[in-house]
Design a protein around this motif. Sequence first.
Motif, short mmCIF file in Angstrom:
data_model
loop_
_atom_site.label_atom_id
_atom_site.label_comp_id
_atom_site.label_asym_id
_atom_site.label_seq_id
_atom_site.Cartn_x
_atom_site.Cartn_y
_atom_site.Cartn_z
N THR A 48 12.21 1.52 -7.83
CA THR A 48 10.98 2.32 -7.74
C THR A 48 10.09 1.80 -6.62
O THR A 48 9.52 2.59 -5.84
CB THR A 48 10.22 2.30 -9.08
N MET A 49 9.96 0.48 -6.52
CA MET A 49 9.18 -0.11 -5.43
C MET A 49 9.79 0.24 -4.08
O MET A 49 9.07 0.54 -3.13
CB MET A 49 9.08 -1.63 -5.60
N GLU A 50 11.10 0.21 -3.99
CA GLU A 50 11.80 0.57 -2.75
C GLU A 50 11.48 2.02 -2.35
O GLU A 50 11.21 2.32 -1.18
CB GLU A 50 13.31 0.40 -2.94
N ALA A 51 11.48 2.92 -3.34
CA ALA A 51 11.15 4.33 -3.08
C ALA A 51 9.70 4.47 -2.61
O ALA A 51 9.41 5.23 -1.68
CB ALA A 51 11.37 5.17 -4.34
N LEU A 52 8.79 3.72 -3.22
CA LEU A 52 7.37 3.80 -2.84
C LEU A 52 7.14 3.23 -1.44
O LEU A 52 6.31 3.74 -0.69
CB LEU A 52 6.50 3.06 -3.86
N ILE A 53 7.89 2.19 -1.08
CA ILE A 53 7.77 1.60 0.26
C ILE A 53 8.20 2.61 1.33
O ILE A 53 7.61 2.69 2.40
CB ILE A 53 8.62 0.31 0.38
N GLU A 54 9.21 3.41 1.02
CA GLU A 54 9.75 4.37 1.99
C GLU A 54 8.89 5.62 2.16
O GLU A 54 9.12 6.41 3.07
CB GLU A 54 11.17 4.76 1.60
N LEU A 55 7.89 5.83 1.28
CA LEU A 55 7.02 7.01 1.40
C LEU A 55 6.17 6.93 2.66
O LEU A 55 5.65 5.87 3.00
CB LEU A 55 6.10 7.13 0.18
N ARG A 56 6.01 8.08 3.34
CA ARG A 56 5.15 8.15 4.52
C ARG A 56 4.28 9.40 4.42
O ARG A 56 4.78 10.46 4.05
CB ARG A 56 5.99 8.22 5.80
N LYS B 200 0.86 -1.18 0.00
CA LYS B 200 0.00 0.00 0.00
C LYS B 200 0.89 1.23 0.00
O LYS B 200 1.84 1.32 0.78
CB LYS B 200 -0.89 -0.01 1.26
N VAL B 201 0.60 2.16 -0.90
CA VAL B 201 1.41 3.37 -1.05
C VAL B 201 0.55 4.60 -0.74
O VAL B 201 -0.57 4.71 -1.24
CB VAL B 201 1.95 3.48 -2.50
N PRO B 202 1.04 5.53 0.10
CA PRO B 202 0.25 6.74 0.36
C PRO B 202 0.27 7.68 -0.84
O PRO B 202 1.33 8.00 -1.37
CB PRO B 202 0.98 7.38 1.56
N ILE B 203 -0.93 8.08 -1.29
CA ILE B 203 -1.05 9.03 -2.39
C ILE B 203 -1.77 10.26 -1.85
O ILE B 203 -2.81 10.15 -1.21
CB ILE B 203 -1.84 8.42 -3.57
N TYR B 204 -1.21 11.43 -2.10
CA TYR B 204 -1.79 12.68 -1.61
C TYR B 204 -2.13 13.58 -2.80
O TYR B 204 -1.22 14.04 -3.50
CB TYR B 204 -0.79 13.37 -0.67
#
Length: 171
Positions: A144-152, A77-81
Amino acid sequence: MATSVRKVKTSDLELKDRLVAINRVTKVTKGGRNFSFSAIVVVGNEDGVVGWGLGKANEVTTAIAKGVEAAKKNLIKVPIYKGTIPHEQIAKYGGATVWLKPASSGTGVKAGGAMRAVLESVGIKDVLAKSKGSSNPHNLVKATMEALIELRDAFTVAQHRGVSMNKVFNG
């Protein structure tokens, strides 16, 4: 790095799959050449859930099907704002480095190849992205997946720090 990966169950999700790359592999034996295929696939519901998978088989269609099944097993799950990402993020995997930056509404997905497939599958509408180093699609997808996982998002940051949302933004 994020302390906990937000894993998602596949049960009631409408997932769309995108083929990122297909590769013909040759194994030379004394009887001749054996051809097989490997396919890297990204699946997502275009609403904050995405996963990737690698499928290998003697036929292209079977390799893609295996890739889709593998992708469904590692969804996050990725946070989208507001159609973009909450903050700038850099991630590295192997020789590939990716840089993601939030963009204003109407910008679109400014990203190349493998990164574009991942970002569109997750449902991000506006983002600026740059890949540096290796252009290998396998490493680009993983970075890219690694970057998306690190998003908060701000709520997660506030909860992690034990402060109010107002304190997160105003110091």
